[in-house]
Design an enzyme around this catalytic site. Structure first.
Site, PDB file in Angstrom:
ATOM      1  N   SER A  93       0.822  -1.216   0.000  1.00 59.96           N
ATOM      2  CA  SER A  93       0.000   0.000   0.000  1.00 59.96           C
ATOM      3  C   SER A  93       0.858   1.271   0.000  1.00 59.96           C
ATOM      4  CB  SER A  93      -0.904   0.018   1.230  1.00 59.96           C
ATOM      5  OG  SER A  93      -1.657  -1.160   1.315  1.00 59.96           O
TER       6      SER A  93
HETATM    7  N1  SAH Z   1      -0.676  -5.016   3.951  1.00 55.34           N
HETATM    8  C1  SAH Z   1       0.056  -5.302   2.747  1.00 55.34           C
HETATM    9  C2  SAH Z   1      -0.707  -4.876   1.504  1.00 55.34           C
HETATM   10  C3  SAH Z   1      -1.098  -6.082   0.786  1.00 55.34           C
HETATM   11  S1  SAH Z   1      -2.277  -5.935  -0.506  1.00 55.34           S
HETATM   12  C4  SAH Z   1       1.454  -4.717   2.794  1.00 55.34           C
HETATM   13  O1  SAH Z   1       1.783  -3.993   3.742  1.00 55.34           O
HETATM   14  O2  SAH Z   1       2.255  -5.002   1.907  1.00 55.34           O
HETATM   15  C5  SAH Z   1      -3.531  -7.002   0.093  1.00 55.34           C
HETATM   16  C6  SAH Z   1      -3.168  -8.450   0.315  1.00 55.34           C
HETATM   17  O3  SAH Z   1      -4.360  -9.110   0.734  1.00 55.34           O
HETATM   18  C7  SAH Z   1      -2.703  -9.208  -0.925  1.00 55.34           C
HETATM   19  O4  SAH Z   1      -1.435  -9.732  -0.685  1.00 55.34           O
HETATM   20  C8  SAH Z   1      -3.748 -10.302  -1.104  1.00 55.34           C
HETATM   21  O5  SAH Z   1      -3.220 -11.521  -1.575  1.00 55.34           O
HETATM   22  C9  SAH Z   1      -4.319 -10.451   0.299  1.00 55.34           C
HETATM   23  N2  SAH Z   1      -5.657 -11.022   0.407  1.00 55.34           N
HETATM   24  C10 SAH Z   1      -6.706 -10.874  -0.449  1.00 55.34           C
HETATM   25  N3  SAH Z   1      -7.771 -11.569   0.003  1.00 55.34           N
HETATM   26  C11 SAH Z   1      -7.386 -12.144   1.176  1.00 55.34           C
HETATM   27  C12 SAH Z   1      -8.044 -13.001   2.117  1.00 55.34           C
HETATM   28  N4  SAH Z   1      -9.288 -13.394   1.963  1.00 55.34           N
HETATM   29  N5  SAH Z   1      -7.344 -13.404   3.205  1.00 55.34           N
HETATM   30  C13 SAH Z   1      -6.058 -13.043   3.392  1.00 55.34           C
HETATM   31  N6  SAH Z   1      -5.384 -12.256   2.529  1.00 55.34           N
HETATM   32  C14 SAH Z   1      -6.037 -11.815   1.435  1.00 55.34           C
END
Ligand code: SAH
Length: 241
Positions: A93
């Protein structure tokens, strides 16, 4: 006599130099020096100037080496004002969003926090700088494994990563003081509300995937979820396993 004193002095100097070197080598701050200035500028211009004031949040953002959470070919862009790809169609993000969401849950020492959507592990590391314990769930196995070993390597031993569908939360460690969801869900998963402590706070983007969503702040009051819309955002979709 003079000779003995001179030898002693040299020994003391040697011991002191060794101690300084040992301290320096074990200090993560030293290895981050090259990016320290970029990180300071990021926090000042992108986060503080846009209204994030919580000192613990600002300190955490100044500390966590964001460049170590992005793929090597994006390292020089790690402190830019936007999200970056981390592989598997996912993103880390934007720094401001991480700052905003961290401040919104009002984290403090003693907190137990759940994150859904580990991705790179950056948000988890920021939370781990403030809270006592961070549990984080990632649905893409490879990302979960990468984040887990990255966080361990960096010494974040108060973070636990698991592969799975975060829709169900992480019951074994519930209830949580706060929950951060970093993928856009069509609705707020009821198990997450259940796993919040009374008075607990959740921040979650809600809306259709691939469209503009709304960042929502949810407070659990007398067993009920009281939600407030914050502002429009764009997150990667919340997928179901
Ligand atoms: N917080 C992260 C941003 C990641 S983007 C950072 O600091 O880098 C969002 C993430 O959510 C992605 O990696 C995606 O694979 C994950 N995601 C999507 N649906 C999900 C679910 N149902 N359970 C767990 N993770 C999920």
């Amino acid at each position: 006599m003079i000779i003995i004193i001179a030898i002693m002095d040299i020994t003391i100097i040697k011991v002191t130099i060794c101690a300084i070197l040992a301290l320096g080598l074990s200090s993560p701050a030293l290895s981050q020096d090259a990016y320290q200035e970029k990180r300071e500028t990021m926090v000042r211009r992108q986060i503080k100037d846009r209204g994030v004031t919580d000192e613990a949040t600002l300190r955490a953002l100044r500390t966590v080496p964001r460049h170590l959470f992005v793929p090597e070919n994006y390292r020089s862009r790690a402190y830019e004002d936007g999200p970056l790809p981390i592989g598997y169609g996912q993103t880390i993000s934007q720094p401001y969003i991480v700052g905003y969401m961290t401040e919104a849950i009002r984290p403090k020492a003693g907190f137990k926090v759940l994150e859904v959507g580990t991705g790179s592990g950056y948000q988890a590391a920021v939370l781990a700088e403030i809270a006592d314990k961070v549990y984080t769930i990632e649905i893409v196995k490879e990302l979960a494994q990468q984040a887990d070993s990255r966080l361990k390597r960096m010494g974040y031993d108060n973070v636990e990563v698991k592969t799975g569908d975060g829709y169900h939360g992480w019951k074994e460690h519930a209830p949580y003081d706060a929950i951060i969801v970093t993928a856009a869900a069509e609705f707020i998963p009821p198990p997450l509300i259940e796993q919040l402590k009374p008075g607990g706070i959740m921040i979650i983007p809600v809306g259709s995937p691939f469209m503009v969503q709304t960042l929502m702040l949810v407070e659990k009051k007398e067993g009920k979820a009281v939600s407030k819309s914050l502002f429009p955002v764009r997150f990667v979709p919340f997928t179901r396993g």
